[in-house]
Design a protein around this motif. Structure first.
Motif, PDB file in Angstrom:
ATOM      1  N   GLU A 231      -2.862   4.909  17.587  1.00  0.00           N
ATOM      2  CA  GLU A 231      -2.533   3.684  16.851  1.00  0.00           C
ATOM      3  C   GLU A 231      -3.761   3.159  16.110  1.00  0.00           C
ATOM      4  O   GLU A 231      -3.663   2.701  14.975  1.00  0.00           O
ATOM      5  N   ALA A 232      -4.922   3.238  16.756  1.00  0.00           N
ATOM      6  CA  ALA A 232      -6.166   2.773  16.133  1.00  0.00           C
ATOM      7  C   ALA A 232      -6.498   3.612  14.909  1.00  0.00           C
ATOM      8  O   ALA A 232      -6.873   3.074  13.851  1.00  0.00           O
ATOM      9  N   GLU A 233      -6.360   4.919  15.031  1.00  0.00           N
ATOM     10  CA  GLU A 233      -6.638   5.803  13.896  1.00  0.00           C
ATOM     11  C   GLU A 233      -5.663   5.524  12.754  1.00  0.00           C
ATOM     12  O   GLU A 233      -6.056   5.510  11.584  1.00  0.00           O
ATOM     13  N   ALA A 234      -4.393   5.299  13.094  1.00  0.00           N
ATOM     14  CA  ALA A 234      -3.392   5.002  12.057  1.00  0.00           C
ATOM     15  C   ALA A 234      -3.697   3.663  11.378  1.00  0.00           C
ATOM     16  O   ALA A 234      -3.582   3.543  10.153  1.00  0.00           O
ATOM     17  N   PHE A 235      -4.101   2.673  12.161  1.00  0.00           N
ATOM     18  CA  PHE A 235      -4.436   1.365  11.601  1.00  0.00           C
ATOM     19  C   PHE A 235      -5.638   1.490  10.663  1.00  0.00           C
ATOM     20  O   PHE A 235      -5.622   0.987   9.539  1.00  0.00           O
ATOM     21  N   MET A 236      -6.665   2.203  11.124  1.00  0.00           N
ATOM     22  CA  MET A 236      -7.870   2.384  10.323  1.00  0.00           C
ATOM     23  C   MET A 236      -7.544   3.137   9.028  1.00  0.00           C
ATOM     24  O   MET A 236      -8.014   2.761   7.951  1.00  0.00           O
ATOM     25  N   ALA A 237      -6.735   4.169   9.136  1.00  0.00           N
ATOM     26  CA  ALA A 237      -6.354   4.934   7.941  1.00  0.00           C
ATOM     27  C   ALA A 237      -5.547   4.076   6.970  1.00  0.00           C
ATOM     28  O   ALA A 237      -5.720   4.184   5.751  1.00  0.00           O
ATOM     29  N   THR A 238      -4.707   3.203   7.500  1.00  0.00           N
ATOM     30  CA  THR A 238      -3.915   2.330   6.632  1.00  0.00           C
ATOM     31  C   THR A 238      -4.817   1.338   5.901  1.00  0.00           C
ATOM     32  O   THR A 238      -4.648   1.110   4.702  1.00  0.00           O
ATOM     33  N   VAL A 239      -5.776   0.756   6.618  1.00  0.00           N
ATOM     34  CA  VAL A 239      -6.707  -0.182   5.981  1.00  0.00           C
ATOM     35  C   VAL A 239      -7.455   0.513   4.841  1.00  0.00           C
ATOM     36  O   VAL A 239      -7.507   0.010   3.712  1.00  0.00           O
ATOM     37  N   HIS A 240      -8.024   1.670   5.134  1.00  0.00           N
ATOM     38  CA  HIS A 240      -8.803   2.367   4.106  1.00  0.00           C
ATOM     39  C   HIS A 240      -7.915   2.883   2.985  1.00  0.00           C
ATOM     40  O   HIS A 240      -8.288   2.835   1.810  1.00  0.00           O
TER      41      HIS A 240
END
Length: 195
Positions: free
Chosen positions: A155-164
Motif C-alpha cells: 500500500e505504501a509503494e502504491a501510495f508513493m507511486a501515485t503521488v509521484h
C-alpha cells in the motif's frame, strides 16, 4: 558535518533548479556559475565534480525529508491526516509553485543513466519514504483508521507511486488540478468516509 558556506548553498539551490528544469544532464558548472555570478573554479572548490554536487544535493534532500516527516508526525499524529497532509503538501506546491517538483522523483526517472554514486542516494531517499509511509499505513490499519487491501508495504509503494505519478501528470498536462484529481481515489480507498 560542517555547514557549507552560503556559496555552497547557492550552488546547491541552482543545481536543484536546473535538475527540476532539465534533469541531471541538463546543466553544467558553467550554467551554475552564470546564474549565481561566480567562476566555475569556485564551484569546483566546493564540489570537485558534478557527482559530488548532486550527491550532496540528494543527501541534503533526504535529511530535509527525515526532519520534515519527524516534524509532521509531531504535529499530525493520526495516520489518515498524515497521508492527507503529505499529499496536500505536494498539491499546494504544485498549485502555487512554492516548491519545485520532487528532485528525487525526477532523478529516479533517469536512474539508468545516473552515475552509481548518485543512484545510491536517490534509492536511499525512496527507501526512507517507503519505510515512513509503510509505518503510517501499518499504524492506521492497526487502529482501524485506514482501509487496506494489501500488505502495508505494498500500500505504501502504491501510495508513493501515485503521488509521484500525479506530479508527473500535472507537469505533463500543465494542469495543477490534475494532482488532486489523481490522488482523490487513492485517498478515498485508504481513508474510510473521506470525500
Amino acid at each position: 558535518m560542517n555547514k557549507p558556506s552560503n556559496t555552497a548553498d547557492d550552488i546547491l539551490a541552482a543545481a536543484r533548479t536546473f535538475i527540476v528544469a532539465g534533469g541531471y544532464n541538463g546543466f553544467s558548472y558553467a550554467d551554475i556559475a552564470e546564474v549565481i555570478g561566480i567562476r566555475k573554479a569556485s564551484i569546483h572548490h566546493h564540489f570537485p565534480s558534478k557527482v559530488d554536487l548532486v550527491q550532496t544535493l540528494v543527501r541534503r534532500y533526504l535529511e530535509d525529508a527525515v526532519t520534515g516527516m519527524a516534524e509532521l508526525e509531531r504535529n499530525v499524529p493520526e495516520p489518515p491526516e498524515l497521508l492527507r497532509t503529505y499529499a496536500g503538501f505536494w498539491a499546494r506546491c504544485i498549485e502555487d509553485a512554492s516548491r519545485p517538483f520532487c528532485v528525487c522523483a525526477l532523478l529516479a526517472s533517469e536512474l539508468p543513466a545516473l552515475p552509481p554514486e548518485v543512484a545510491v542516494e536517490v534509492r536511499a531517499y525512496f527507501q526512507f519514504l517507503s519505510g515512513w509511509l509503510t509505518g503510517v499505513i501499518e499504524r492506521g490499519a492497526g487502529q482501524g483508521a485506514l482501509t487496506i487491501s494489501a500488505a502495508p508495504r505494498v500500500e505504501a509503494e502504491a501510495f508513493m507511486a501515485t503521488v509521484h505519478g500525479a506530479m508527473l501528470s500535472a507537469r505533463a498536462y500543465g494542469d495543477t488540478a490534475a494532482f488532486a484529481t489523481i490522488m482523490a481515489p487513492t485517498l478515498q480507498k485508504l481513508i474510510p468516509g473521506i470525500q
